[in-house]
Design a protein around this motif. Structure first.
Motif, PDB file in Angstrom:
ATOM      1  N   GLN A  20       0.807  -1.223   0.000  1.00 32.50           N
ATOM      2  CA  GLN A  20       0.000   0.000   0.000  1.00 32.50           C
ATOM      3  C   GLN A  20       0.840   1.273   0.000  1.00 32.50           C
ATOM      4  OE1 GLN A  20      -2.626  -1.850   3.278  1.00 32.50           O
ATOM      5  NE2 GLN A  20      -4.071  -0.589   2.151  1.00 32.50           N
ATOM      6  N   HIS A 114       0.467  -9.697   3.934  1.00 33.17           N
ATOM      7  CA  HIS A 114      -0.606  -8.705   4.010  1.00 33.17           C
ATOM      8  C   HIS A 114      -1.216  -8.528   2.615  1.00 33.17           C
ATOM      9  CE1 HIS A 114      -2.292  -5.119   6.405  1.00 33.17           C
ATOM     10  NE2 HIS A 114      -2.962  -5.188   5.275  1.00 33.17           N
ATOM     11  N   PHE A 115      -2.073  -9.465   2.221  1.00 33.82           N
ATOM     12  CA  PHE A 115      -2.881  -9.396   0.997  1.00 33.82           C
ATOM     13  C   PHE A 115      -2.097  -9.484  -0.319  1.00 33.82           C
ATOM     14  CE2 PHE A 115      -6.593  -6.689   2.984  1.00 33.82           C
ATOM     15  CZ  PHE A 115      -6.929  -7.751   3.794  1.00 33.82           C
ATOM     16  N   ASN A 281      -8.315  -6.179  14.018  1.00 35.77           N
ATOM     17  CA  ASN A 281      -8.534  -5.039  13.119  1.00 35.77           C
ATOM     18  C   ASN A 281     -10.017  -4.707  13.242  1.00 35.77           C
ATOM     19  OD1 ASN A 281      -5.900  -5.416  12.350  1.00 35.77           O
ATOM     20  ND2 ASN A 281      -6.353  -5.972  10.230  1.00 35.77           N
ATOM     21  N   TYR A 283     -13.073  -1.943  12.490  1.00 39.63           N
ATOM     22  CA  TYR A 283     -13.491  -0.753  11.747  1.00 39.63           C
ATOM     23  C   TYR A 283     -14.940  -0.358  11.959  1.00 39.63           C
ATOM     24  CZ  TYR A 283      -9.074  -0.711   9.280  1.00 39.63           C
ATOM     25  OH  TYR A 283      -7.742  -0.619   8.988  1.00 39.63           O
ATOM     26  N   GLU A 336      -5.307  -2.677  13.833  1.00 39.68           N
ATOM     27  CA  GLU A 336      -5.784  -1.660  12.878  1.00 39.68           C
ATOM     28  C   GLU A 336      -7.083  -1.071  13.418  1.00 39.68           C
ATOM     29  OE1 GLU A 336      -6.335  -2.798   8.742  1.00 39.68           O
ATOM     30  OE2 GLU A 336      -4.480  -3.981   8.790  1.00 39.68           O
ATOM     31  N   TRP A 374      -4.725   2.890  11.924  1.00 28.21           N
ATOM     32  CA  TRP A 374      -4.620   2.695  10.475  1.00 28.21           C
ATOM     33  C   TRP A 374      -5.047   3.980   9.809  1.00 28.21           C
ATOM     34  CZ3 TRP A 374      -2.462  -1.005   7.533  1.00 28.21           C
ATOM     35  CH2 TRP A 374      -2.598  -0.813   6.146  1.00 28.21           C
ATOM     36  N   GLU A 381      -5.591   1.946  -1.262  1.00 24.76           N
ATOM     37  CA  GLU A 381      -6.618   1.166  -0.568  1.00 24.76           C
ATOM     38  C   GLU A 381      -7.077   0.031  -1.507  1.00 24.76           C
ATOM     39  OE1 GLU A 381      -7.514   0.472   2.279  1.00 24.76           O
ATOM     40  OE2 GLU A 381      -9.457  -0.427   1.969  1.00 24.76           O
TER      41      GLU A 381
HETATM   42  C1  FCB Z   1      -8.024  -3.713   6.263  1.00 23.04           C
HETATM   43  C2  FCB Z   1      -6.675  -4.021   5.634  1.00 23.04           C
HETATM   44  C3  FCB Z   1      -5.798  -2.819   5.438  1.00 23.04           C
HETATM   45  C4  FCB Z   1      -6.579  -1.602   4.972  1.00 23.04           C
HETATM   46  C5  FCB Z   1      -7.776  -1.376   5.857  1.00 23.04           C
HETATM   47  C6  FCB Z   1      -8.591  -0.166   5.505  1.00 23.04           C
HETATM   48  O1  FCB Z   1      -8.930  -4.706   5.901  1.00 23.04           O
HETATM   49  O2  FCB Z   1      -5.969  -4.943   6.441  1.00 23.04           O
HETATM   50  O3  FCB Z   1      -4.755  -3.162   4.560  1.00 23.04           O
HETATM   51  O4  FCB Z   1      -6.878  -1.707   3.654  1.00 23.04           O
HETATM   52  O5  FCB Z   1      -8.603  -2.521   5.848  1.00 23.04           O
END
Ligand code: FCB
Length: 430
Positions: A20, A114-115, A281, A283, A336, A374, A381
């Motif tokens: 990222q 990481h993805f 994580n 959100y 995060e 984060w 993104e």
């Molecule tokens: C999470 C991810 C991170 C970022 C945030 C917004 O799912 O781990 O890399 O993209 O969301």
């Protein structure tokens, strides 16, 4: 001044992921994905935030903002650009970055996956490949033996649930399958097995080399607050299945080493310890009206939404963290937590309210030991491209200049003092 204190042993800092922010890597699978036009509005992962070249400046910024911990990832394709070939340049680069963090008294937590992955791994079938777990373990062994003197805390796989979902169910991440349930479960199973083997590997390598500091290896999981839209059988069943398939099978697999259907059955590595901390994580909150129908509350007012339309729901952090603690009794890291907020109008409030929940958790004796906001800076993104602005630090893309956002100054005062001011504009009064 009105506000509240946070415990002194709660380390505060920020998080990023290599793909990222680094930019410039043609070996990562997101580069080919960008070339196919799958990233944002025709954008490219090559841009990033030029962190590969500016990591010294970025580390300086973190130090200036009082961050005491930093979650970053190392890019597999930088370390192993071709299968079985190790890059001295890639390893040397990360050694320099990690040493600098240490010099600045910023404790690193390093994510191994990481993805993203090297394109060569993707071409071999990615996480569906016959030798996927072995390939990944080779890389982990090399990364840990060559960086492990500088890193005592590791996360193996970021958000296995989101990763498996976005690669094989939603098709947003490479290889972009849609509704491929069979692959979703096969990949999920491989991720769980990779975590279990990697846990022992990291401990063994750090012990053999006598690397300093207590080794801690954890999982990082995306835990959302799920709610049924009504107390009726269909929404309740939908919630049960979502939690089971999106959370339980991963947590039980990676924390207790227990495979549950449909991932399998039994304990492939026997009984034992497979996790030293749980990274959460967090959100948002999602409302489930039936299995497969998951949305944000449609009645939300603007103030309670981020730029991506995600609900700002701090109480959910308390709920998911306390539930984890009740079940697993392991130290918790908030790996995060943040929001897309280009105007920076909501970020300081967001931080204050989520830290208030952390304070409640600690008051109840729940060991939340880290908070990584984060993100340190604006970034790619994933499939949404560079539009969403998650950064404490703003990136001016044409010049790559860094600008500390006002909310980051508010957070910096908290990082330095462990005191959370109620008045988020206190610094602008004089
Ligand atoms: C999470 C991810 C991170 C970022 C945030 C917004 O799912 O781990 O890399 O993209 O969301």
């Amino acid at each position: 001044m009105r506000g509240f204190d946070l415990p002194g042993d709660l380390l505060l800092g920020s998080a990023t992921a290599a793909t990222q922010i680094e930019g410039g890597d043609r070996g990562v699978n997101w580069y080919a994905w960008s070339l196919q036009g799958k990233v944002g509005d025709g954008e490219s992962s090559l841009t990033g935030a030029d962190h590969w070249n500016r990591f010294r400046e970025d580390t300086e910024l973190m130090a200036r903002m009082g961050h005491r911990c930093y979650r970053m990832s190392v890019e597999w394709s930088r370390i192993e650009p071709e299968r079985g070939t190790w890059s001295a340049e890639g390893i040397g680069h990360y050694r320099e970055e990690l040493s600098l963090l240490r010099e600045r008294n910023i404790l690193p937590l390093v994510t191994l996956h990481h993805f993203s992955c090297p394109q060569w791994f993707q071409d071999r079938g990615g996480w569906l490949g016959e030798e996927a777990v072995d390939d990944f373990l080779e890389f982990c062994g090399k990364a840990v033996s060559s960086l492990g003197d500088l890193v005592s805390e590791w996360c193996v796989i970021n958000e296995p649930n989101v990763f498996a979902n976005d690669t094989y169910m939603d098709g947003k991440y490479p290889p972009g399958h849609r509704g491929d349930m069979k692959s979703y479960f096969r990949v999920s199973r491989n991720l769980v097995l990779a975590h279990l083997r990697c846990y022992s590997l990291i401990h063994r390598i750090r012990k053999e080399h006598n690397f300093p500091g207590e080794t801690r290896v954890g999982i990082v999981h995306h835990l959302a607050r799920f709610e049924a839209s009504r107390l009726r059988p269909i929404p309740l069943l939908g919630k049960f299945l979502t939690v089971y398939l999106f959370e339980t099978i991963f947590l039980e697999g990676m924390i207790r080493g227990r495979l549950l259907p449909p991932l399998g059955w039994g304990r492939p590595r026997g009984r034992g310890r497979f996790c030293d901390f749980i990274g959460i994580n967090y959100y948002s909150r999602h409302i489930i009206s039936r299995f497969g129908d998951i949305r944000f509350d449609p009645s939300l007012e603007e103030e309670r939404k981020t730029d991506l339309g995600w609900e700002i729901y701090p109480r959910g952090l308390y709920d998911v963290a306390s539930a984890c603690w009740e079940k697993y009794r392991l130290p918790l890291y908030i790996t995060e937590n943040g929001l897309a907020d280009a105007s920076d109008a909501k970020r300081a409030l967001f931080i204050r309210e989520h830290l208030r929940e952390l304070k409640h958790l600690r008051d109840r004796g729940i060991p939340v030991m880290r908070y990584y906001h984060w993100s340190l800076m604006d970034n790619l993104e994933w499939n949404d491209g560079y539009g969403p602005k998650f950064g404490l630090v703003e990136i001016d893309y044409p010049t790559m200049e860094r600008r500390i956002r006002p909310s980051a100054r508010y957070y910096a005062r908290i990082c330095r003092s462990h005191f959370v001011e109620e008045d988020i504009h206190a610094d602008r009064q004089d």
